[in-house]
Motif scaffolding. Structure first.
Motif, PDB file in Angstrom:
ATOM      1  N   GLU A   1      46.860  36.799 -18.457  1.00 20.83           N
ATOM      2  CA  GLU A   1      46.856  35.559 -17.782  1.00 20.83           C
ATOM      3  C   GLU A   1      45.990  35.767 -16.382  1.00 20.83           C
ATOM      4  O   GLU A   1      45.850  36.961 -15.819  1.00 20.83           O
ATOM      5  N   HIS A   2      44.992  34.842 -16.110  1.00 17.81           N
ATOM      6  CA  HIS A   2      44.007  35.064 -15.254  1.00 17.81           C
ATOM      7  C   HIS A   2      44.842  34.748 -13.773  1.00 17.81           C
ATOM      8  O   HIS A   2      45.669  34.036 -13.653  1.00 17.81           O
ATOM      9  N   GLN A   3      44.462  35.659 -12.866  1.00 18.89           N
ATOM     10  CA  GLN A   3      44.960  35.281 -11.562  1.00 18.89           C
ATOM     11  C   GLN A   3      43.904  34.213 -10.914  1.00 18.89           C
ATOM     12  O   GLN A   3      42.849  34.159 -11.047  1.00 18.89           O
ATOM     13  N   ALA A   4      44.723  33.445 -10.268  1.00 19.52           N
ATOM     14  CA  ALA A   4      43.905  32.274  -9.570  1.00 19.52           C
ATOM     15  C   ALA A   4      42.901  32.863  -8.322  1.00 19.52           C
ATOM     16  O   ALA A   4      43.696  33.658  -7.481  1.00 19.52           O
ATOM     17  N   PRO A   5      41.846  32.647  -8.323  1.00 22.11           N
ATOM     18  CA  PRO A   5      41.045  33.235  -7.311  1.00 22.11           C
ATOM     19  C   PRO A   5      41.603  32.378  -5.863  1.00 22.11           C
ATOM     20  O   PRO A   5      41.806  31.130  -6.099  1.00 22.11           O
ATOM     21  N   ILE A   6      41.389  32.999  -4.697  1.00 20.95           N
ATOM     22  CA  ILE A   6      41.321  32.451  -3.523  1.00 20.95           C
ATOM     23  C   ILE A   6      40.073  32.537  -2.542  1.00 20.95           C
ATOM     24  O   ILE A   6      39.475  33.689  -2.766  1.00 20.95           O
ATOM     25  N   TYR A   7      39.554  31.478  -2.150  1.00 24.55           N
ATOM     26  CA  TYR A   7      38.422  31.145  -1.787  1.00 24.55           C
ATOM     27  C   TYR A   7      38.586  31.326   0.026  1.00 24.55           C
ATOM     28  O   TYR A   7      39.469  30.275   0.121  1.00 24.55           O
ATOM     29  N   LEU A   8      38.222  32.097   0.844  1.00 25.93           N
ATOM     30  CA  LEU A   8      38.318  31.893   2.089  1.00 25.93           C
ATOM     31  C   LEU A   8      37.129  31.586   2.719  1.00 25.93           C
ATOM     32  O   LEU A   8      36.006  31.938   2.565  1.00 25.93           O
ATOM     33  N   LYS A   9      37.082  30.473   3.790  1.00 25.62           N
ATOM     34  CA  LYS A   9      35.987  30.067   4.703  1.00 25.62           C
ATOM     35  C   LYS A   9      36.488  30.151   5.859  1.00 25.62           C
ATOM     36  O   LYS A   9      37.319  29.554   6.197  1.00 25.62           O
ATOM     37  N   ARG A  10      35.433  30.227   6.942  1.00 22.13           N
ATOM     38  CA  ARG A  10      35.746  30.114   8.286  1.00 22.13           C
ATOM     39  C   ARG A  10      35.881  28.669   8.777  1.00 22.13           C
ATOM     40  O   ARG A  10      36.709  28.083   9.126  1.00 22.13           O
ATOM     41  N   VAL A  11      34.672  28.122   8.443  1.00 23.64           N
ATOM     42  CA  VAL A  11      34.372  26.771   8.703  1.00 23.64           C
ATOM     43  C   VAL A  11      33.888  25.826   7.357  1.00 23.64           C
ATOM     44  O   VAL A  11      33.044  26.480   6.692  1.00 23.64           O
ATOM     45  N   THR A  12      34.402  24.644   7.268  1.00 24.34           N
ATOM     46  CA  THR A  12      33.980  23.825   6.136  1.00 24.34           C
ATOM     47  C   THR A  12      33.927  22.513   6.407  1.00 24.34           C
ATOM     48  O   THR A  12      34.933  22.189   7.489  1.00 24.34           O
ATOM     49  N   SER A  13      33.452  21.692   5.952  1.00 18.02           N
ATOM     50  CA  SER A  13      33.717  20.092   5.970  1.00 18.02           C
ATOM     51  C   SER A  13      34.955  19.869   5.463  1.00 18.02           C
ATOM     52  O   SER A  13      35.820  19.071   6.447  1.00 18.02           O
ATOM     53  N   SER A  14      35.261  20.069   4.202  1.00 17.29           N
ATOM     54  CA  SER A  14      36.869  19.878   3.769  1.00 17.29           C
ATOM     55  C   SER A  14      37.203  20.634   2.762  1.00 17.29           C
ATOM     56  O   SER A  14      36.183  20.884   1.766  1.00 17.29           O
ATOM     57  N   THR A  15      37.987  21.135   2.631  1.00 20.73           N
ATOM     58  CA  THR A  15      38.537  22.266   1.349  1.00 20.73           C
ATOM     59  C   THR A  15      38.480  21.469   0.437  1.00 20.73           C
ATOM     60  O   THR A  15      38.349  22.147  -0.789  1.00 20.73           O
ATOM     61  N   HIS A  16      38.762  20.238   0.243  1.00 26.11           N
ATOM     62  CA  HIS A  16      39.118  19.364  -0.864  1.00 26.11           C
ATOM     63  C   HIS A  16      37.535  19.077  -1.452  1.00 26.11           C
ATOM     64  O   HIS A  16      37.388  19.241  -2.698  1.00 26.11           O
ATOM     65  N   ASP A  17      36.291  19.157  -0.614  1.00 25.67           N
ATOM     66  CA  ASP A  17      35.095  18.891  -0.927  1.00 25.67           C
ATOM     67  C   ASP A  17      34.522  20.476  -1.729  1.00 25.67           C
ATOM     68  O   ASP A  17      34.024  20.288  -2.642  1.00 25.67           O
ATOM     69  N   ASP A  18      35.077  21.287  -1.110  1.00 32.03           N
ATOM     70  CA  ASP A  18      34.816  22.729  -1.564  1.00 32.03           C
ATOM     71  C   ASP A  18      35.108  23.029  -2.794  1.00 32.03           C
ATOM     72  O   ASP A  18      34.808  23.614  -4.013  1.00 32.03           O
ATOM     73  N   LEU A  19      36.587  22.412  -3.219  1.00 33.87           N
ATOM     74  CA  LEU A  19      37.213  22.729  -4.627  1.00 33.87           C
ATOM     75  C   LEU A  19      36.279  21.890  -5.585  1.00 33.87           C
ATOM     76  O   LEU A  19      36.090  22.206  -6.647  1.00 33.87           O
ATOM     77  N   LYS A  20      36.199  20.473  -5.193  1.00 33.11           N
ATOM     78  CA  LYS A  20      35.352  19.754  -6.018  1.00 33.11           C
ATOM     79  C   LYS A  20      33.921  20.283  -6.379  1.00 33.11           C
ATOM     80  O   LYS A  20      33.623  20.358  -7.802  1.00 33.11           O
ATOM     81  N   GLN A  21      33.556  21.011  -5.557  1.00 37.62           N
ATOM     82  CA  GLN A  21      31.998  21.519  -5.798  1.00 37.62           C
ATOM     83  C   GLN A  21      32.456  22.887  -6.662  1.00 37.62           C
ATOM     84  O   GLN A  21      31.363  22.963  -7.621  1.00 37.62           O
ATOM     85  N   LEU A  22      33.271  23.634  -6.626  1.00 36.08           N
ATOM     86  CA  LEU A  22      33.838  24.558  -7.397  1.00 36.08           C
ATOM     87  C   LEU A  22      33.764  24.150  -8.701  1.00 36.08           C
ATOM     88  O   LEU A  22      33.442  24.804  -9.820  1.00 36.08           O
TER      89      LEU A  22
END
Ligand code: ATP
Ligand code: BTN
Length: 250
Positions: A1-22
Motif C-alpha cells: 500500500e502506498h503512503q499518502a504524500p504530504i505537501y507542505l507550503k508556507r504560503v498558498t492561495s488555498s490548499t483546496h486549489d493546490d489539491l485540485k492542481q495536483l
C-alpha cells in the motif's frame, strides 16, 4: 500500500486549489487516498458558499485531503460530519473543556468557532468521484490579528496552560482525519451518531433553520445515519440534507 504524500507550503492561495492542481497534473487524474496539502498561511482561504476563511500566518493549520468515493458522491453526505466530530474529539483529548460541533461543519470551544470543515465533491452523483476535504484549525491566531470575523472565534492555545506544539498538532490532525475517513468508508456514520449527540451544540436546543430567505423554527435533534440534520417541528421530525442550510440559536 502506498503512503499518502504530504505537501507542505508556507504560503498558498488555498490548499483546496493546490489539491485540485495536483489532481489535474497527476497521471490517471487520481491521487493516493489521504493525500494532503498543509499550509501555514492562505491568501484566499474559503468557507462554505463563497465565504472567507481568514488564514493568517501564525500557528494555525490549513489542510486539504483527497479522498476517493468509488461508490459515488451520495456516500459523501456524512463526510464533513465525521471529520468535524473527529476534530472535536481531538480537542477534548487535549484536555479542552466546552467543545461542541455545529452541523454540518463547525467546531466550537465555549461557543466560539475554532475550526471549520469544507467538503467539495467532484464527479458524477451516481458514478465515481472524490471529495476534497478542507480543514482550518485555529491553533494560535496572531497577536495583532485585527481583521473582522463577524462571529465569535477562538484558538486552541487560549484554552491550554502550556505552549502548544504545532508539529504535534499537525501529526494528530493528519492521523485523526485519515483515520476517521477510513472509518467512514467502512462503516459510514453508524458508530458516530450517538457521539455527535453528545457534542452537538444544538441538541434539544431551540433553533432557527435558515434556508435562503426562509426561516423555520424547531428544536435540534442531532443527525441521522446519513448526516442529515434532524429538527423537531411541532409534532414532526424534519430532515435537512442540503448544503444551503444554516442553523442558528433561537
Ligand atoms: P454555517 O456553516 O452554519 O452557514 P458559518 O457562518 O460558520 O455558518 P461557514 O461557511 O461555515 O459559515 O464559515 C465561514 C465563516 O467562519 C466566516 O464567514 C466567518 O464568520 C468565520 N471565520 C472565518 N475565518 C475564521 C477563522 N479563522 N476562525 C474562526 N472563524 C472564522
Ligand atoms: C467553514 O467553516 O466554512 C470551513 C472552513 C474551511 C477552511 C479550510 S482551510 C484549508 C482549506 N482551504 C480553504 O480554502 N478552505 C479550507
Amino acid at each position: 500500500e502506498h503512503q499518502a504524500p504530504i505537501y507542505l507550503k508556507r504560503v498558498t492561495s488555498s490548499t483546496h486549489d493546490d489539491l485540485k492542481q495536483l489532481l489535474v497534473d497527476a497521471p490517471g487524474k487520481t491521487l493516493t487516498p489521504g493525500t494532503c496539502v498543509l499550509a501555514e498561511m492562505q491568501t484566499r482561504g474559503r468557507g462554505r458558499r463563497g465565504r472567507t476563511w481568514l488564514s493568517p500566518f501564525g500557528s494555525n493549520l490549513y489542510a486539504s485531503f483527497y479522498w476517493p468515493l468509488p461508490e459515488g458522491l451520495n456516500s459523501a453526505l456524512g463526510l464533513s460530519v465525521a471529520v468535524g466530530l473527529r476534530l472535536a474529539q481531538i480537542l477534548e483529548q487535549a484536555g479542552i473543556q466546552g467543545v461542541s460541533v455545529k452541523w454540518p461543519n463547525d467546531v466550537y470551544i465555549q461557543g466560539a468557532k475554532v475550526a471549520g470543515v469544507l467538503v467539495e465533491l467532484e464527479g458524477e452523483p451516481t458514478g465515481e468521484g472524490h471529495a476534497l476535504i478542507g480543514i482550518g484549525l485555529n491553533l494560535s491566531m496572531p497577536e495583532r490579528f485585527t481583521q473582522n470575523i463577524e462571529q465569535p472565534y477562538t484558538d486552541v492555545q487560549k484554552h491550554l496552560d502550556a505552549p502548544l506544539n504545532r508539529h504535534q498538532w499537525a501529526v494528530t490532525l493528519i492521523r485523526g482525519v485519515t483515520d476517521v475517513l477510513e472509518q467512514f468508508r467502512r462503516h459510514g456514520l453508524a458508530d458516530l451518531v450517538t457521539e455527535w449527540r453528545r457534542l452537538d451544540h444544538f441538541y434539544n436546543q431551540p433553533v432557527n433553520i435558515l434556508l435562503g430567505q426562509h426561516v423555520q423554527q424547531g428544536v435540534g435533534q442531532g443527525i441521522d445515519n446519513y448526516g442529515a440534520l434532524l429538527v423537531r417541528q411541532g409534532s414532526g421530525l424534519k430532515r435537512y440534507f442540503g448544503g444551503e442550510i444554516s442553523i442558528r440559536a433561537r
